[in-house]
Design a protein around this motif. Structure first.
Motif, PDB file in Angstrom:
ATOM      1  N   ALA A 189     -74.940 -25.588 155.163  1.00 37.62           N
ATOM      2  CA  ALA A 189     -74.279 -26.555 156.061  1.00 37.62           C
ATOM      3  C   ALA A 189     -74.681 -27.962 155.593  1.00 37.62           C
ATOM      4  N   ARG A 190     -73.751 -28.872 155.679  1.00 34.24           N
ATOM      5  CA  ARG A 190     -73.925 -30.181 155.043  1.00 34.24           C
ATOM      6  C   ARG A 190     -73.747 -31.273 156.084  1.00 34.24           C
ATOM      7  N   LYS A 191     -74.569 -32.320 155.994  1.00 32.35           N
ATOM      8  CA  LYS A 191     -74.448 -33.409 156.971  1.00 32.35           C
ATOM      9  C   LYS A 191     -73.198 -34.230 156.701  1.00 32.35           C
ATOM     10  N   LEU A 192     -72.461 -34.556 157.754  1.00 33.41           N
ATOM     11  CA  LEU A 192     -71.261 -35.387 157.609  1.00 33.41           C
ATOM     12  C   LEU A 192     -71.642 -36.846 157.848  1.00 33.41           C
ATOM     13  N   GLN A 193     -71.028 -37.716 157.055  1.00 33.22           N
ATOM     14  CA  GLN A 193     -71.267 -39.146 157.264  1.00 33.22           C
ATOM     15  C   GLN A 193     -70.482 -39.644 158.478  1.00 33.22           C
ATOM     16  N   GLN A 194     -69.255 -39.110 158.612  1.00 40.71           N
ATOM     17  CA  GLN A 194     -68.364 -39.535 159.697  1.00 40.71           C
ATOM     18  C   GLN A 194     -67.592 -38.318 160.209  1.00 40.71           C
ATOM     19  N   ILE A 195     -67.170 -38.390 161.447  1.00 38.15           N
ATOM     20  CA  ILE A 195     -66.260 -37.365 161.984  1.00 38.15           C
ATOM     21  C   ILE A 195     -65.433 -38.050 163.073  1.00 38.15           C
ATOM     22  N   SER A 196     -64.186 -37.613 163.249  1.00 35.37           N
ATOM     23  CA  SER A 196     -63.345 -38.286 164.253  1.00 35.37           C
ATOM     24  C   SER A 196     -63.679 -37.754 165.653  1.00 35.37           C
ATOM     25  N   TYR A 197     -63.357 -38.566 166.673  1.00 34.25           N
ATOM     26  CA  TYR A 197     -63.589 -38.130 168.056  1.00 34.25           C
ATOM     27  C   TYR A 197     -62.902 -36.783 168.294  1.00 34.25           C
ATOM     28  N   ASP A 198     -61.651 -36.662 167.827  1.00 36.05           N
ATOM     29  CA  ASP A 198     -60.893 -35.431 168.116  1.00 36.05           C
ATOM     30  C   ASP A 198     -61.542 -34.207 167.491  1.00 36.05           C
ATOM     31  N   GLU A 199     -61.969 -34.345 166.238  1.00 37.10           N
ATOM     32  CA  GLU A 199     -62.622 -33.199 165.583  1.00 37.10           C
ATOM     33  C   GLU A 199     -63.943 -32.868 166.280  1.00 37.10           C
ATOM     34  N   MET A 200     -64.696 -33.898 166.614  1.00 40.45           N
ATOM     35  CA  MET A 200     -65.998 -33.657 167.270  1.00 40.45           C
ATOM     36  C   MET A 200     -65.796 -33.023 168.638  1.00 40.45           C
ATOM     37  N   LEU A 201     -64.749 -33.448 169.337  1.00 35.29           N
ATOM     38  CA  LEU A 201     -64.478 -32.892 170.668  1.00 35.29           C
ATOM     39  C   LEU A 201     -64.172 -31.397 170.554  1.00 35.29           C
ATOM     40  N   GLU A 202     -63.343 -31.037 169.568  1.00 35.73           N
ATOM     41  CA  GLU A 202     -63.038 -29.604 169.362  1.00 35.73           C
ATOM     42  C   GLU A 202     -64.317 -28.844 169.034  1.00 35.73           C
ATOM     43  N   LEU A 203     -65.086 -29.360 168.066  1.00 35.75           N
ATOM     44  CA  LEU A 203     -66.311 -28.652 167.661  1.00 35.75           C
ATOM     45  C   LEU A 203     -67.250 -28.482 168.857  1.00 35.75           C
ATOM     46  N   ALA A 204     -67.412 -29.548 169.645  1.00 29.87           N
ATOM     47  CA  ALA A 204     -68.326 -29.476 170.801  1.00 29.87           C
ATOM     48  C   ALA A 204     -67.813 -28.459 171.820  1.00 29.87           C
ATOM     49  N   ASN A 205     -66.516 -28.466 172.074  1.00 30.88           N
ATOM     50  CA  ASN A 205     -65.952 -27.504 173.024  1.00 30.88           C
ATOM     51  C   ASN A 205     -66.058 -26.083 172.516  1.00 30.88           C
ATOM     52  N   LEU A 206     -66.073 -25.921 171.207  1.00 29.12           N
ATOM     53  CA  LEU A 206     -66.069 -24.573 170.626  1.00 29.12           C
ATOM     54  C   LEU A 206     -67.477 -24.078 170.311  1.00 29.12           C
ATOM     55  N   GLY A 207     -68.490 -24.796 170.766  1.00 35.81           N
ATOM     56  CA  GLY A 207     -69.850 -24.255 170.669  1.00 35.81           C
ATOM     57  C   GLY A 207     -70.831 -25.042 169.818  1.00 35.81           C
ATOM     58  N   ALA A 208     -70.411 -26.124 169.155  1.00 37.43           N
ATOM     59  CA  ALA A 208     -71.371 -26.915 168.361  1.00 37.43           C
ATOM     60  C   ALA A 208     -72.251 -27.698 169.337  1.00 37.43           C
ATOM     61  N   GLY A 209     -73.450 -27.163 169.617  1.00 33.41           N
ATOM     62  CA  GLY A 209     -74.290 -27.697 170.699  1.00 33.41           C
ATOM     63  C   GLY A 209     -74.876 -29.069 170.449  1.00 33.41           C
ATOM     64  N   VAL A 210     -74.588 -29.683 169.319  1.00 29.35           N
ATOM     65  CA  VAL A 210     -75.226 -30.961 168.993  1.00 29.35           C
ATOM     66  C   VAL A 210     -74.795 -32.088 169.936  1.00 29.35           C
ATOM     67  N   LEU A 211     -73.601 -31.998 170.512  1.00 28.61           N
ATOM     68  CA  LEU A 211     -73.152 -32.992 171.500  1.00 28.61           C
ATOM     69  C   LEU A 211     -72.467 -32.284 172.666  1.00 28.61           C
ATOM     70  N   HIS A 212     -72.687 -32.825 173.870  1.00 28.62           N
ATOM     71  CA  HIS A 212     -72.008 -32.284 175.043  1.00 28.62           C
ATOM     72  C   HIS A 212     -70.544 -32.736 174.997  1.00 28.62           C
ATOM     73  N   PRO A 213     -69.585 -31.826 175.215  1.00 28.67           N
ATOM     74  CA  PRO A 213     -68.169 -32.207 175.051  1.00 28.67           C
ATOM     75  C   PRO A 213     -67.756 -33.428 175.873  1.00 28.67           C
ATOM     76  N   ARG A 214     -68.267 -33.516 177.104  1.00 29.49           N
ATOM     77  CA  ARG A 214     -67.821 -34.655 177.937  1.00 29.49           C
ATOM     78  C   ARG A 214     -68.336 -35.990 177.398  1.00 29.49           C
ATOM     79  N   ALA A 215     -69.419 -35.937 176.633  1.00 32.10           N
ATOM     80  CA  ALA A 215     -69.925 -37.170 176.017  1.00 32.10           C
ATOM     81  C   ALA A 215     -68.896 -37.677 175.000  1.00 32.10           C
ATOM     82  N   VAL A 216     -68.342 -36.747 174.248  1.00 33.58           N
ATOM     83  CA  VAL A 216     -67.361 -37.141 173.218  1.00 33.58           C
ATOM     84  C   VAL A 216     -66.087 -37.653 173.901  1.00 33.58           C
ATOM     85  N   GLU A 217     -65.720 -36.992 174.998  1.00 35.22           N
ATOM     86  CA  GLU A 217     -64.540 -37.412 175.761  1.00 35.22           C
ATOM     87  C   GLU A 217     -64.697 -38.862 176.241  1.00 35.22           C
TER      88      GLU A 217
END
Ligand code: ADP
Ligand code: ASP
Ligand code: MG
Length: 403
Positions: A189-217
């Motif tokens: 797994a590789r560190k990302l320099q940037q990610i879009s809000y939309d992609e991060m929101l999907e990842l967070a909703n789908l189980g990527a525990g690094v951020l709470h989904p509502r925080a991204v929202e």
């Protein structure tokens, strides 16, 4: 003056030494001429310990009292951190959720923030204090303490950043940024320099525990620049923003996994008008989250509907279905537990057909059976046996070139 919100999670404040480190880091930010708000979680595994404590008293404790109990975890950290500031010669004040003006809906254990009355924090900031705020908690309109869901100190931080018009919100944690997949389980797994809000929101909703989904929202809705950074070094981490400027051509940006999924199937002898609406209304009224829904109607087999839920809600789902069996009109229901969801996420999918086909091909080559599928413009999720989750995620991560 610029306001900065810094959030430190449980592992970053797990010991008195780490709390002193947090204070030093925040003081360095203040010395740059910024107004500083620090949001903290409960120390280490405190929230889990409090949950276990309650379970020793009652198998189903009143939710209001659970909120009262769980909110104490963060209260310990804010007081200790404010003391750490003082011992380092810096002015600081601690605030619980309600003292910080965080008003929520009256939904225990999973309340949403409705508004933030920032006057008290603004006053303290203008007097030169560092404000230390308890994450994960607020107060409802009748004065009950509420909590915002597991992992939601992130949401407190981003919501405060938005309400205070902060220049940025930094989430300090035990990894050095957002990765293409959970680095604990996925090799390479590789560190990302940037990610879009939309992609991060999907990842967070789908189980990527690094951020709470509502925080991204919150960050997306208010266009707050959001960073995930390591608490153990000065590395810049990952920025989450509207548009990304690097690695734009990646079709899949990340893989996320979630364990503890169950599939419920409901069967009928003959088509039953309006039944689908009845099932899902009844489940929604009980606050049960239904994820993927698959209905099957054909000439050859009796009609049926399957849907995925969180495994620990299976008993509740059975109770709701059985109570309304006559109205819903089904003849049999069963549940398959021990499943997991694995998802691939990337904005590039919109304009690249064949991503789902490639995903199924990769899983077929690994002999991983797919039980359910769901897609959106920027994600494809499959439900697979839990024992195959890590293999599936590793294969997809490598197969889509994320290594
Ligand atoms: P904190 O206590 O600081 O809030 P969390 O445990 O909530 O920390 O979140 C950090 C953890 O999230 C990491 O240790 C990592 O295992 C996990 N994680 C899951 N998916 C990802 C991802 N895509 N990128 C980075 N970390 C991830
Ligand atoms: N302490 C809470 C939890 O463990 C909130 C958080 O850490 O964000 O879920
Ligand atoms: Mg967290």
């Amino acid at each position: 003056m610029t306001t900065v919100v810094m959030k430190f999670g449980g592992t970053s404040v797990a010991t008195p030494e780490k709390i002193i480190e947090v204070a030093k880091r925040a003081i360095a930010e203040k010395e740059k001429g910024n107004r500083v708000v620090i949001v903290v979680s409960a120390m280490g595994k405190t929230t889990d310990t409090l949950l276990e404590l309650a379970a020793e008293i009652s198998p189903e404790p009143p939710k209001r009292e659970m909120d009262m109990l769980l909110a104490t975890g963060e209260q310990v950290t804010i007081s200790l951190l404010a003391m750490a500031f003082r011992s380092l010669g810096e002015k600081a004040l601690s605030f619980t959720g309600w003292q910080a003006g965080i008003e929520t809906e009256a939904v225990p254990r999973n309340a949403r923030i409705e508004q933030i009355h920032t006057e008290r924090l603004e006053q303290a900031l203008s007097e030169g204090f560092c404000c230390v705020v308890a994450g994960f908690q607020g107060v409802d309109a009748t004065g009950n303490i509420t909590t915002l869901g597991r992992g939601s100190s992130d949401t407190t931080a981003v919501a405060l950043a938005a309400a205070l018009g902060a220049a940025k919100c930094e989430i300090f944690t035990d990894v050095d940024g957002v990765y293409t997949a959970d680095p604990r389980y996925i090799q390479g797994a590789r560190k990302l320099q940037q990610i879009s809000y939309d992609e991060m929101l999907e990842l967070a909703n789908l189980g990527a525990g690094v951020l709470h989904p509502r925080a991204v929202e919150f960050a997306k809705n208010n266009q707050t620049p959001l960073w995930v950074r390591p608490s153990f070094s000065d590395a810049p981490g990952t920025v989450i923003q509207e548009m990304i400027t690097v690695e734009k051509n990646l079709i899949v940006r990340g893989v996320a996994c979630e364990k503890g999924i169950a599939r419920v199937s409901v069967r009928y002898e003959k088509p039953f008008n309006g039944s689908l609406a009845r099932i899902f209304t009844a489940l929604a009224e009980e606050g049960i989250d239904v994820d993927i829904i698959v209905q099957s109607i054909s000439q050859e087999t009796p009609p049926s509907v399957s849907f995925s839920i969180k495994e620990d809600q299976a008993m509740q789902v059975y109770r709701v279905l059985d109570q309304q069996q006559a109205e819903i009109g089904f003849t049999a229901r069963d549940v398959e537990k021990g499943l997991a969801k694995v998802s691939i996420v990337g904005s590039g999918m919109i304009s690249n057909p064949g991503v789902a086909a490639k995903m199924f091909d990769i899983l077929r080559m690994e002999d991983i059976p797919v039980h359910m599928v769901s897609t959106s413009e920027i994600k494809v999720s499959v439900v697979v046996p839990e024992g195959k989750m890590t293999d599936a995620a590793n294969a997809l991560h490598a197969g889509f070139g994320l290594i």
